[in-house]
Enzyme design. Structure first.
Site, PDB file in Angstrom:
ATOM      1  N   SER A  81      -0.399  29.533 -20.062  1.00  0.00           N
ATOM      2  CA  SER A  81       0.898  29.111 -19.505  1.00  0.00           C
ATOM      3  C   SER A  81       0.795  28.170 -18.308  1.00  0.00           C
ATOM      4  O   SER A  81       1.817  27.644 -17.860  1.00  0.00           O
ATOM      5  CB  SER A  81       1.719  30.333 -19.111  1.00  0.00           C
ATOM      6  OG  SER A  81       2.209  30.944 -20.283  1.00  0.00           O
ATOM      7  N   LYS A  84       2.243  24.841 -18.820  1.00  0.00           N
ATOM      8  CA  LYS A  84       3.690  24.591 -18.701  1.00  0.00           C
ATOM      9  C   LYS A  84       4.023  23.688 -17.505  1.00  0.00           C
ATOM     10  O   LYS A  84       5.059  23.030 -17.490  1.00  0.00           O
ATOM     11  CB  LYS A  84       4.445  25.926 -18.607  1.00  0.00           C
ATOM     12  CG  LYS A  84       4.344  26.766 -19.897  1.00  0.00           C
ATOM     13  CD  LYS A  84       4.862  28.193 -19.702  1.00  0.00           C
ATOM     14  CE  LYS A  84       4.712  29.036 -20.969  1.00  0.00           C
ATOM     15  NZ  LYS A  84       5.010  30.473 -20.762  1.00  0.00           N
ATOM     16  N   TYR A 208       3.738  23.781 -28.773  1.00  0.00           N
ATOM     17  CA  TYR A 208       3.639  24.794 -27.716  1.00  0.00           C
ATOM     18  C   TYR A 208       2.315  25.564 -27.787  1.00  0.00           C
ATOM     19  O   TYR A 208       1.624  25.745 -26.782  1.00  0.00           O
ATOM     20  CB  TYR A 208       4.842  25.756 -27.804  1.00  0.00           C
ATOM     21  CG  TYR A 208       4.700  26.925 -26.869  1.00  0.00           C
ATOM     22  CD1 TYR A 208       4.806  26.748 -25.496  1.00  0.00           C
ATOM     23  CD2 TYR A 208       4.402  28.200 -27.352  1.00  0.00           C
ATOM     24  CE1 TYR A 208       4.631  27.816 -24.622  1.00  0.00           C
ATOM     25  CE2 TYR A 208       4.229  29.263 -26.490  1.00  0.00           C
ATOM     26  CZ  TYR A 208       4.344  29.076 -25.129  1.00  0.00           C
ATOM     27  OH  TYR A 208       4.160  30.126 -24.260  1.00  0.00           O
ATOM     28  N   TYR A 260       6.516  34.779 -13.435  1.00  0.00           N
ATOM     29  CA  TYR A 260       7.488  35.596 -14.204  1.00  0.00           C
ATOM     30  C   TYR A 260       8.084  36.686 -13.306  1.00  0.00           C
ATOM     31  O   TYR A 260       8.470  36.400 -12.179  1.00  0.00           O
ATOM     32  CB  TYR A 260       6.820  36.191 -15.453  1.00  0.00           C
ATOM     33  CG  TYR A 260       5.918  35.213 -16.138  1.00  0.00           C
ATOM     34  CD1 TYR A 260       6.454  34.087 -16.732  1.00  0.00           C
ATOM     35  CD2 TYR A 260       4.541  35.375 -16.160  1.00  0.00           C
ATOM     36  CE1 TYR A 260       5.643  33.150 -17.352  1.00  0.00           C
ATOM     37  CE2 TYR A 260       3.713  34.434 -16.771  1.00  0.00           C
ATOM     38  CZ  TYR A 260       4.277  33.339 -17.352  1.00  0.00           C
ATOM     39  OH  TYR A 260       3.473  32.403 -17.950  1.00  0.00           O
ATOM     40  N   VAL A 278      -2.074  33.748 -19.189  1.00  0.00           N
ATOM     41  CA  VAL A 278      -2.691  34.997 -19.661  1.00  0.00           C
ATOM     42  C   VAL A 278      -4.197  34.872 -19.931  1.00  0.00           C
ATOM     43  O   VAL A 278      -4.847  35.868 -20.224  1.00  0.00           O
ATOM     44  CB  VAL A 278      -2.005  35.611 -20.910  1.00  0.00           C
ATOM     45  CG1 VAL A 278      -0.682  36.225 -20.585  1.00  0.00           C
ATOM     46  CG2 VAL A 278      -1.910  34.614 -22.047  1.00  0.00           C
TER      47      VAL A 278
HETATM   48  N1  LIG Z   1       1.867  33.918 -20.049  1.00  0.00           N
HETATM   49  C1  LIG Z   1       1.155  33.190 -20.888  1.00  0.00           C
HETATM   50  O1  LIG Z   1       0.156  32.590 -20.535  1.00  0.00           O
HETATM   51  C2  LIG Z   1       1.630  33.264 -22.331  1.00  0.00           C
HETATM   52  C3  LIG Z   1       1.042  32.220 -23.222  1.00  0.00           C
HETATM   53  C4  LIG Z   1       0.877  32.698 -24.648  1.00  0.00           C
HETATM   54  N2  LIG Z   1       0.236  31.694 -25.419  1.00  0.00           N
HETATM   55  C5  LIG Z   1       2.226  33.016 -25.275  1.00  0.00           C
HETATM   56  O2  LIG Z   1       2.876  32.115 -25.711  1.00  0.00           O
HETATM   57  O3  LIG Z   1       2.636  34.144 -25.373  1.00  0.00           O
END
Ligand SMILES: NC(=O)CC[C@H](N)C(=O)O
Length: 324
Positions: A81, A84, A208, A260, A278
């Protein structure tokens, strides 16, 4: 002690900062190596579940473009993420403020992959850093392209920000994401049903999931994040790649939404804008001073790196880095 944005004369040459960090980073690596409680490595796809939880790396890029590293700072990991931040930057470059009619700017207080608010709020995700928001951003980047071209554009953008064309997408991670991303497919379908995707959900998800599979080391990630520290200047060419006002806004979103439902706690403990993934990475920005990347694969309950957060807390406290 200087606050972020204020500097002493000796620090202005970055020599002072360099020397202090050179002593501090190996010490942090050592402290983290001794931690028994390291969090849980992400298990939703095999390529992430296999990662050794003892890994730990940290890299700091200062505004004179000097890089200080310690631990496993040159080992590549899945940035997930954190991507992003880069996709949002690209999408803002294409759409400008028009983007904000399709995605909000408020923290969600929910998990990164939550679908709950999306139905209540008529398919407009709370912010660009939860999965629903990032899927809308992927749709913007897809525009009228094929998914492959959009992925290529994101990859080249990150490579150029970091001035490193070795950065790549990990195909195994991307395939595993595609094969298991049913919750993301639910988000994409709900977005489409609400008229907030122009393209087919499967195509948008292709973009994505591939951006999440970008593989980078702490050194590469800290360099790619440098533009947020420098008011939008490229680390090597010094070219203005993003307007200063835009970098401030992206940083504000990192501060309020980058972790988050753990964003408040992160701001409280560390005090600088940051974005987690993650894969266990965190990109943190000390405006005007430093871009920091840290990697420790074990996650806390909110899916943010447990020791990465602790290491940033220690580093920022010792350096007296905070935006507050
Ligand atoms: N928080 C993350 O890094 C989530 C990314 C993970 N690839 C997802 O889409 O669920």
């Amino acid at each position: 002690m200087p606050h972020a944005g204020q500097h002493t004369d000796s620090d202005l040459a970055d020599g002072g900062l360099n020397a202090r960090l050179a002593g501090m980073l190996p010490d942090i690596v050592q402290q983290m190596a001794s931690r028994v409680e390291r969090g849980e490595v992400a298990r939703y796809i095999p390529p992430l579940a296999r990662i050794d939880p003892r890994k730990f790396g940290i890299a700091v890029v200062l505004r004179d473009n000097s890089v200080l590293v310690a631990g496993d700072a040159d080992e590549e990991f899945s940035i997930q993420s954190i991507s992003k931040v880069f996709s949002l930057t690209l999408a803002l470059g294409k759409k400008g403020d028009g983007l904000w009619s399709r995605v909000g700017r408020e923290p969600s207080g929910d998990a990164f992959n939550s679908i709950v608010l999306l139905e209540h709020e008529k398919g407009v995700p709370r912010n660009p850093f939860i999965n629903a928001g990032a899927i809308v951003i992927a749709d913007v980047l897809l525009a009228t392209h094929q998914p492959k071209e959009a992925i290529g554009e994101i990859l080249r953008f990150v490579q150029s920000l970091a001035d490193d064309d070795r950065i790549s997408v990990d195909r195994h991670v991307a395939q595993a994401e595609m094969a298991t991303g049913f919750a993301n497919a639910a988000l994409a379908n709900l977005l489409k049903a609400n008229g907030n995707l122009d393209n087919l959900p499967t195509h948008v998800l292709g973009v994505y999931h591939h951006q999440c599979a970008l593989s980078m080391s702490c050194r590469q990630l800290a360099r790619a994040g440098f533009f947020l520290t420098s008011g939008g200047r490229h680390p090597v060419t010094c070219r203005q790649v993003v307007a200063p006002e835009r970098t401030r806004r992206i940083s504000a979103l990192m501060m309020t939404c980058g972790h988050y439902d753990g964003s408040g706690d992160f701001a409280f403990r560390v005090g600088v804008p940051a974005k987690s993934g993650v894969g266990g990475g965190i990109l943190a920005i000390v405006p005007g001073i430093a871009s920091i990347a840290v990697w420790s694969p074990g996650l806390n309950q909110q899916g943010n790196s447990l020791l990465g957060t602790e290491a940033l807390e220690i580093l920022c406290r010792q350096m007296n880095w905070s935006v507050f």
